[in-house]
Design a protein around this motif. Structure first.
Motif, PDB file in Angstrom:
ATOM      1  N   ASN A 114       0.809  -1.076   0.099  1.00 49.39           N
ATOM      2  CA  ASN A 114       0.119  -0.029  -0.023  1.00 49.39           C
ATOM      3  C   ASN A 114       1.050   1.249   0.092  1.00 49.39           C
ATOM      4  OD1 ASN A 114      -2.510  -1.684   0.243  1.00 49.39           O
ATOM      5  ND2 ASN A 114      -1.613  -2.122   2.390  1.00 49.39           N
ATOM      6  N   PHE A 115       0.307   2.129  -0.775  1.00 52.70           N
ATOM      7  CA  PHE A 115       1.071   3.471  -0.826  1.00 52.70           C
ATOM      8  C   PHE A 115       0.388   4.627  -0.085  1.00 52.70           C
ATOM      9  CE2 PHE A 115       2.311   0.601  -4.155  1.00 52.70           C
ATOM     10  CZ  PHE A 115       3.671   0.726  -3.826  1.00 52.70           C
ATOM     11  N   PRO A 116       1.129   5.679   0.777  1.00 55.26           N
ATOM     12  CA  PRO A 116       0.661   6.666   1.124  1.00 55.26           C
ATOM     13  C   PRO A 116       0.102   7.727   0.230  1.00 55.26           C
ATOM     14  CG  PRO A 116       2.865   6.871   1.723  1.00 55.26           C
ATOM     15  CD  PRO A 116       2.607   5.844   0.779  1.00 55.26           C
ATOM     16  N   GLU A 117      -1.077   8.381   0.340  1.00 54.71           N
ATOM     17  CA  GLU A 117      -1.400   9.341  -0.319  1.00 54.71           C
ATOM     18  C   GLU A 117      -0.627  10.282  -0.697  1.00 54.71           C
ATOM     19  OE1 GLU A 117      -5.612  11.842  -0.258  1.00 54.71           O
ATOM     20  OE2 GLU A 117      -4.525  11.695   1.628  1.00 54.71           O
ATOM     21  N   SER A 118       0.474  10.745  -0.055  1.00 52.35           N
ATOM     22  CA  SER A 118       1.551  11.885  -0.194  1.00 52.35           C
ATOM     23  C   SER A 118       2.235  11.233  -1.427  1.00 52.35           C
ATOM     24  CB  SER A 118       2.165  12.135   0.851  1.00 52.35           C
ATOM     25  OG  SER A 118       2.663  10.910   1.597  1.00 52.35           O
ATOM     26  N   GLU A 119       2.419   9.907  -1.668  1.00 51.24           N
ATOM     27  CA  GLU A 119       3.340   9.607  -2.592  1.00 51.24           C
ATOM     28  C   GLU A 119       2.724   8.907  -3.833  1.00 51.24           C
ATOM     29  OE1 GLU A 119       6.676   9.771  -2.216  1.00 51.24           O
ATOM     30  OE2 GLU A 119       6.426  10.423  -0.437  1.00 51.24           O
ATOM     31  N   ARG A 120       1.344   8.708  -3.788  1.00 49.83           N
ATOM     32  CA  ARG A 120       0.686   8.249  -4.748  1.00 49.83           C
ATOM     33  C   ARG A 120       0.769   8.832  -6.465  1.00 49.83           C
ATOM     34  NH1 ARG A 120      -5.276   9.002  -6.200  1.00 49.83           N
ATOM     35  NH2 ARG A 120      -5.581   7.278  -7.770  1.00 49.83           N
ATOM     36  N   ASN A 121       0.717  10.097  -6.199  1.00 50.64           N
ATOM     37  CA  ASN A 121       0.931  10.780  -7.545  1.00 50.64           C
ATOM     38  C   ASN A 121       2.162  10.787  -8.220  1.00 50.64           C
ATOM     39  OD1 ASN A 121      -1.842  11.722  -7.789  1.00 50.64           O
ATOM     40  ND2 ASN A 121      -1.310  13.669  -6.614  1.00 50.64           N
ATOM     41  N   GLU A 122       3.306  10.755  -7.244  1.00 54.00           N
ATOM     42  CA  GLU A 122       4.741  10.668  -7.760  1.00 54.00           C
ATOM     43  C   GLU A 122       4.932   9.172  -8.083  1.00 54.00           C
ATOM     44  OE1 GLU A 122       8.387  11.940  -8.890  1.00 54.00           O
ATOM     45  OE2 GLU A 122       6.699  13.191  -8.258  1.00 54.00           O
ATOM     46  N   LEU A 123       4.389   8.244  -7.592  1.00 55.67           N
ATOM     47  CA  LEU A 123       4.428   6.784  -7.970  1.00 55.67           C
ATOM     48  C   LEU A 123       3.671   6.511  -9.340  1.00 55.67           C
ATOM     49  CD1 LEU A 123       4.132   4.873  -4.558  1.00 55.67           C
ATOM     50  CD2 LEU A 123       6.159   4.755  -5.908  1.00 55.67           C
ATOM     51  N   LEU A 124       2.619   7.349  -9.599  1.00 53.52           N
ATOM     52  CA  LEU A 124       1.937   7.232 -10.925  1.00 53.52           C
ATOM     53  C   LEU A 124       2.888   7.827 -11.951  1.00 53.52           C
ATOM     54  CD1 LEU A 124      -1.489   7.827  -9.823  1.00 53.52           C
ATOM     55  CD2 LEU A 124      -0.739   5.699 -10.831  1.00 53.52           C
ATOM     56  N   PHE A 127       5.586   5.482 -12.664  1.00 53.37           N
ATOM     57  CA  PHE A 127       4.960   4.048 -13.273  1.00 53.37           C
ATOM     58  C   PHE A 127       4.622   4.165 -14.677  1.00 53.37           C
ATOM     59  CE2 PHE A 127       4.526   2.387  -8.707  1.00 53.37           C
ATOM     60  CZ  PHE A 127       5.720   1.852  -8.727  1.00 53.37           C
ATOM     61  N   ASN A 128       4.058   5.623 -14.937  1.00 57.71           N
ATOM     62  CA  ASN A 128       3.503   5.654 -16.453  1.00 57.71           C
ATOM     63  C   ASN A 128       4.425   5.139 -17.552  1.00 57.71           C
ATOM     64  OD1 ASN A 128       1.665   6.444 -18.008  1.00 57.71           O
ATOM     65  ND2 ASN A 128       2.175   8.717 -18.021  1.00 57.71           N
ATOM     66  N   PRO A 129       3.866   4.542 -18.502  1.00 59.40           N
ATOM     67  CA  PRO A 129       4.904   4.159 -19.677  1.00 59.40           C
ATOM     68  C   PRO A 129       5.017   5.278 -20.483  1.00 59.40           C
ATOM     69  CG  PRO A 129       2.571   3.059 -19.500  1.00 59.40           C
ATOM     70  CD  PRO A 129       2.577   3.747 -18.355  1.00 59.40           C
ATOM     71  N   GLU A 130       6.407   5.353 -20.767  1.00 57.80           N
ATOM     72  CA  GLU A 130       6.445   6.415 -21.614  1.00 57.80           C
ATOM     73  C   GLU A 130       6.260   6.115 -23.203  1.00 57.80           C
ATOM     74  OE1 GLU A 130      10.623   7.768 -20.950  1.00 57.80           O
ATOM     75  OE2 GLU A 130      10.105   8.085 -18.722  1.00 57.80           O
ATOM     76  N   LYS A 131       6.169   5.147 -23.607  1.00 58.32           N
ATOM     77  CA  LYS A 131       5.911   4.692 -25.031  1.00 58.32           C
ATOM     78  C   LYS A 131       4.544   3.913 -24.917  1.00 58.32           C
ATOM     79  CE  LYS A 131      10.826   4.437 -26.094  1.00 58.32           C
ATOM     80  NZ  LYS A 131      11.989   3.461 -26.287  1.00 58.32           N
ATOM     81  N   ASN A 133       3.776   1.640 -26.794  1.00 53.30           N
ATOM     82  CA  ASN A 133       3.830  -0.012 -27.091  1.00 53.30           C
ATOM     83  C   ASN A 133       4.371  -0.618 -25.806  1.00 53.30           C
ATOM     84  OD1 ASN A 133       6.495   1.066 -27.095  1.00 53.30           O
ATOM     85  ND2 ASN A 133       7.173  -0.189 -28.746  1.00 53.30           N
ATOM     86  N   LEU A 134       4.512  -0.006 -24.618  1.00 50.59           N
ATOM     87  CA  LEU A 134       4.927  -0.694 -23.409  1.00 50.59           C
ATOM     88  C   LEU A 134       3.716  -0.588 -22.775  1.00 50.59           C
ATOM     89  CD1 LEU A 134       8.442   1.379 -22.594  1.00 50.59           C
ATOM     90  CD2 LEU A 134       7.912  -0.880 -23.562  1.00 50.59           C
ATOM     91  N   GLY A 135       3.609  -1.978 -22.029  1.00 53.75           N
ATOM     92  CA  GLY A 135       2.524  -2.074 -21.030  1.00 53.75           C
ATOM     93  C   GLY A 135       2.607  -1.577 -19.777  1.00 53.75           C
ATOM     94  N   GLU A 136       1.448  -1.059 -19.282  1.00 52.16           N
ATOM     95  CA  GLU A 136       1.357  -0.723 -17.779  1.00 52.16           C
ATOM     96  C   GLU A 136       1.699  -1.735 -16.710  1.00 52.16           C
ATOM     97  OE1 GLU A 136      -0.985   2.774 -15.482  1.00 52.16           O
ATOM     98  OE2 GLU A 136      -1.888   1.898 -17.433  1.00 52.16           O
ATOM     99  N   ILE A 137       2.365  -1.472 -15.389  1.00 53.85           N
ATOM    100  CA  ILE A 137       2.426  -2.445 -14.680  1.00 53.85           C
ATOM    101  C   ILE A 137       1.280  -2.364 -13.696  1.00 53.85           C
ATOM    102  CG2 ILE A 137       5.133  -2.519 -14.818  1.00 53.85           C
ATOM    103  CD1 ILE A 137       4.941  -0.693 -11.937  1.00 53.85           C
ATOM    104  N   GLY A 138       1.219  -3.398 -13.270  1.00 54.29           N
ATOM    105  CA  GLY A 138      -0.017  -3.794 -12.212  1.00 54.29           C
ATOM    106  C   GLY A 138      -0.349  -2.623 -11.250  1.00 54.29           C
ATOM    107  N   LEU A 139       0.940  -2.454 -10.336  1.00 50.65           N
ATOM    108  CA  LEU A 139       0.716  -1.353  -9.439  1.00 50.65           C
ATOM    109  C   LEU A 139       0.334  -0.111  -9.895  1.00 50.65           C
ATOM    110  CD1 LEU A 139       4.324  -2.115  -7.688  1.00 50.65           C
ATOM    111  CD2 LEU A 139       1.988  -2.431  -6.700  1.00 50.65           C
ATOM    112  N   SER A 140       0.621   0.309 -10.949  1.00 47.99           N
ATOM    113  CA  SER A 140       0.500   1.627 -11.525  1.00 47.99           C
ATOM    114  C   SER A 140      -1.284   1.658 -11.961  1.00 47.99           C
ATOM    115  CB  SER A 140       0.929   2.006 -12.721  1.00 47.99           C
ATOM    116  OG  SER A 140       0.424   3.077 -13.249  1.00 47.99           O
ATOM    117  N   ILE A 141      -1.670   0.533 -12.612  1.00 49.47           N
ATOM    118  CA  ILE A 141      -3.000   0.326 -12.810  1.00 49.47           C
ATOM    119  C   ILE A 141      -4.140   0.357 -11.520  1.00 49.47           C
ATOM    120  CG2 ILE A 141      -4.751  -1.275 -13.709  1.00 49.47           C
ATOM    121  CD1 ILE A 141      -2.764  -2.246 -15.749  1.00 49.47           C
TER     122      ILE A 141
END
Length: 153
Positions: A114-124, A127-131, A133-141
């Motif tokens: 689990n991730f604290p609210e204060s870190e959630r946006n930074e983690l997203l 984790f956001n795929p830059e390309k 053609n790359l899939g998104e990881i489960g944590l991000s979804i």
């Protein structure tokens, strides 16, 4: 502080083999320390899913029929975003279905990260795929859905 679910894991605890923790079980989702009942072997299109080593088969009491059943289920659930890469469950209901269907009598622990609210946006952002053609990881979804920790599912 509010926390959000990143993922759930079905873990087989191993005895630690290092330091002051030697011989103790550590409750962690890390597959460097413990084994996961849902790992790359569970997914048909991965290299590990195509050729499963004998140690993994022995550790999880796998036979060819069970492997095929797990992989068929996993492929379907991945399309539904109920599971994600790298081997994450999106919710307890899906994890429980997996455990009850394939490993009902196995010693296992259900753990979450689990991730604290204060870190959630930074983690997203991280984790956001830059390309595209790359899939998104489960944590991000999972973090995008914003499920609060201790939410009754």
């Amino acid at each position: 502080m509010k926390y959000y679910v990143g993922a759930y894991y079905l873990i087989k605890l191993r005895d630690s083999n290092f330091g002051t923790y030697e011989g103790k079980k550590l409750y962690t989702c890390s597959t460097c320390i413990n084994d996961s009942f849902f790992d790359a072997w569970s997914i048909s299109w991965t290299e590990n899913g195509k050729k499963i080593d004998s140690e993994t088969k022995s550790d999880f009491n796998l036979n060819e029929k069970l492997i095929k059943e797990v992989q068929n289920w996993t492929d379907k659930k991945m399309e539904e975003n109920k599971i994600g890469w790298i081997c994450t469950f999106a919710d307890l209901k899906t994890l429980t279905e997996y455990k009850n269907s394939f490993f009902p009598n196995s010693e296992s622990e259900i753990l979450s990260i689990n991730f604290p609210e204060s870190e959630r946006n930074e983690l997203l952002k991280i984790f956001n795929p830059e390309k595209t053609n790359l899939g998104e990881i489960g944590l991000s979804i999972n973090l995008k859905t914003g499920i609060p920790e201790n939410n009754d599912e």
